[in-house]
Write a protein that holds these residues in place. Structure first.
Motif, mmCIF file in Angstrom:
data_model
loop_
_atom_site.group_PDB
_atom_site.id
_atom_site.type_symbol
_atom_site.label_atom_id
_atom_site.label_comp_id
_atom_site.label_asym_id
_atom_site.label_seq_id
_atom_site.Cartn_x
_atom_site.Cartn_y
_atom_site.Cartn_z
ATOM 1 N N PRO A 60 -6.277 -15.677 -40.667
ATOM 2 C CA PRO A 60 -6.905 -16.286 -41.838
ATOM 3 C C PRO A 60 -8.134 -15.489 -42.275
ATOM 4 C CG PRO A 60 -6.448 -17.931 -40.148
ATOM 5 C CD PRO A 60 -6.187 -16.591 -39.538
ATOM 6 N N THR A 61 -8.440 -15.506 -43.532
ATOM 7 C CA THR A 61 -9.568 -14.732 -44.064
ATOM 8 C C THR A 61 -10.770 -15.601 -44.409
ATOM 9 O OG1 THR A 61 -8.630 -14.871 -46.278
ATOM 10 C CG2 THR A 61 -8.077 -12.908 -44.964
ATOM 11 N N GLU A 62 -10.731 -16.845 -44.081
ATOM 12 C CA GLU A 62 -11.844 -17.750 -44.350
ATOM 13 C C GLU A 62 -12.410 -18.255 -43.035
ATOM 14 O OE1 GLU A 62 -13.303 -18.475 -47.217
ATOM 15 O OE2 GLU A 62 -11.934 -17.171 -48.285
ATOM 16 N N PRO A 63 -13.695 -18.319 -42.894
ATOM 17 C CA PRO A 63 -14.709 -17.810 -43.819
ATOM 18 C C PRO A 63 -14.728 -16.285 -43.807
ATOM 19 C CG PRO A 63 -15.751 -18.653 -41.844
ATOM 20 C CD PRO A 63 -14.282 -18.936 -41.709
ATOM 21 N N PRO A 64 -15.185 -15.676 -44.906
ATOM 22 C CA PRO A 64 -15.128 -14.216 -45.026
ATOM 23 C C PRO A 64 -15.941 -13.459 -43.984
ATOM 24 C CG PRO A 64 -16.310 -15.182 -46.881
ATOM 25 C CD PRO A 64 -15.731 -16.313 -46.087
ATOM 26 N N GLU A 65 -16.963 -14.066 -43.408
ATOM 27 C CA GLU A 65 -17.783 -13.378 -42.400
ATOM 28 C C GLU A 65 -17.193 -13.502 -40.985
ATOM 29 O OE1 GLU A 65 -19.342 -17.585 -42.748
ATOM 30 O OE2 GLU A 65 -18.651 -16.069 -44.139
ATOM 31 N N ALA A 66 -16.089 -14.202 -40.851
ATOM 32 C CA ALA A 66 -15.480 -14.404 -39.536
ATOM 33 C C ALA A 66 -14.820 -13.125 -39.031
ATOM 34 C CB ALA A 66 -14.460 -15.528 -39.609
ATOM 35 N N GLN A 67 -14.748 -13.018 -37.726
ATOM 36 C CA GLN A 67 -14.117 -11.888 -37.054
ATOM 37 C C GLN A 67 -12.993 -12.410 -36.160
ATOM 38 O OE1 GLN A 67 -14.994 -8.427 -37.043
ATOM 39 N NE2 GLN A 67 -16.104 -9.026 -38.871
ATOM 40 N N VAL A 68 -11.960 -11.588 -35.999
ATOM 41 C CA VAL A 68 -10.855 -11.925 -35.113
ATOM 42 C C VAL A 68 -11.122 -11.318 -33.742
ATOM 43 C CG1 VAL A 68 -8.384 -11.672 -34.681
ATOM 44 C CG2 VAL A 68 -9.215 -12.018 -37.018
ATOM 45 N N TYR A 69 -10.977 -12.140 -32.720
ATOM 46 C CA TYR A 69 -11.085 -11.704 -31.329
ATOM 47 C C TYR A 69 -9.768 -12.004 -30.638
ATOM 48 C CZ TYR A 69 -16.125 -11.058 -31.721
ATOM 49 O OH TYR A 69 -17.366 -10.605 -32.084
ATOM 50 N N THR A 70 -9.335 -11.103 -29.752
ATOM 51 C CA THR A 70 -8.065 -11.298 -29.057
ATOM 52 C C THR A 70 -8.254 -11.232 -27.550
ATOM 53 O OG1 THR A 70 -7.511 -8.929 -29.170
ATOM 54 C CG2 THR A 70 -6.703 -10.341 -30.963
ATOM 55 N N ARG A 71 -7.297 -11.854 -26.862
ATOM 56 C CA ARG A 71 -7.257 -11.838 -25.402
ATOM 57 C C ARG A 71 -5.809 -11.585 -25.017
ATOM 58 N NH1 ARG A 71 -9.661 -13.546 -20.740
ATOM 59 N NH2 ARG A 71 -8.353 -14.659 -19.239
ATOM 60 N N LEU A 72 -5.549 -10.510 -24.301
ATOM 61 C CA LEU A 72 -4.192 -10.145 -23.938
ATOM 62 C C LEU A 72 -3.697 -11.016 -22.792
ATOM 63 C CD1 LEU A 72 -4.474 -6.262 -24.066
ATOM 64 C CD2 LEU A 72 -4.025 -7.869 -25.923
ATOM 65 N N ASN A 73 -2.506 -11.569 -22.973
ATOM 66 C CA ASN A 73 -1.857 -12.420 -21.972
ATOM 67 C C ASN A 73 -0.359 -12.250 -22.107
ATOM 68 O OD1 ASN A 73 -3.721 -13.913 -20.432
ATOM 69 N ND2 ASN A 73 -4.243 -15.128 -22.219
ATOM 70 N N VAL A 74 0.223 -11.470 -21.249
ATOM 71 C CA VAL A 74 1.653 -11.223 -21.347
ATOM 72 C C VAL A 74 2.459 -12.439 -20.900
ATOM 73 C CG1 VAL A 74 3.531 -9.753 -20.579
ATOM 74 C CG2 VAL A 74 1.316 -8.756 -21.093
ATOM 75 N N ALA A 75 2.036 -13.102 -19.853
ATOM 76 C CA ALA A 75 2.779 -14.241 -19.318
ATOM 77 C C ALA A 75 2.634 -15.460 -20.224
ATOM 78 C CB ALA A 75 2.303 -14.570 -17.914
ATOM 79 N N ARG A 76 3.756 -15.980 -20.686
ATOM 80 C CA ARG A 76 3.750 -17.113 -21.620
ATOM 81 C C ARG A 76 3.056 -18.336 -21.040
ATOM 82 N NH1 ARG A 76 8.465 -18.645 -25.498
ATOM 83 N NH2 ARG A 76 8.500 -16.405 -25.286
#
Length: 98
Positions: A60-76
């Protein structure tokens, strides 16, 4: 914006996320993601999700100042458990599955 953030789940467990620098610039691996804003050191989580392929994530692009952070997890099972723990800790966040 910090390159890493720690989010705490309802269980008290802490999960480390890394800022996603560029949309589409991610390995094709499963994991969790969070859309957050950081103001004066305070993290606000607006969206939480999990994905089987983070390289295909269109965040999502709202709010515009937000950043995407990820955490890798292969196991479901781990990915789902962590996602549920975080969703319980941040009830105001939109929860999506990708």
């Amino acid at each position: 914006m910090n390159d890493f953030i720690d989010l705490t789940g309802a269980s008290g467990a802490t999960y480390r996320f890394r800022r996603r620098a560029v949309a589409g610039d991610h390995l094709p691996i499963a994991g969790n993601f969070a859309l957050v804003t950081l103001v004066d050191g305070k993290v606000t989580v607006t969206t939480l999700g999990k994905s089987n392929d983070l390289s295909r994530l269109v965040a999502p692009t709202e709010p515009p100042e937000a950043q995407v952070y990820t955490r890798l997890n292969v196991a479901r099972a781990i990915r789902t458990s962590e996602h549920d723990d975080l969703a319980a800790a941040y009830p105001e966040a939109q929860v999506i599955e990708h």
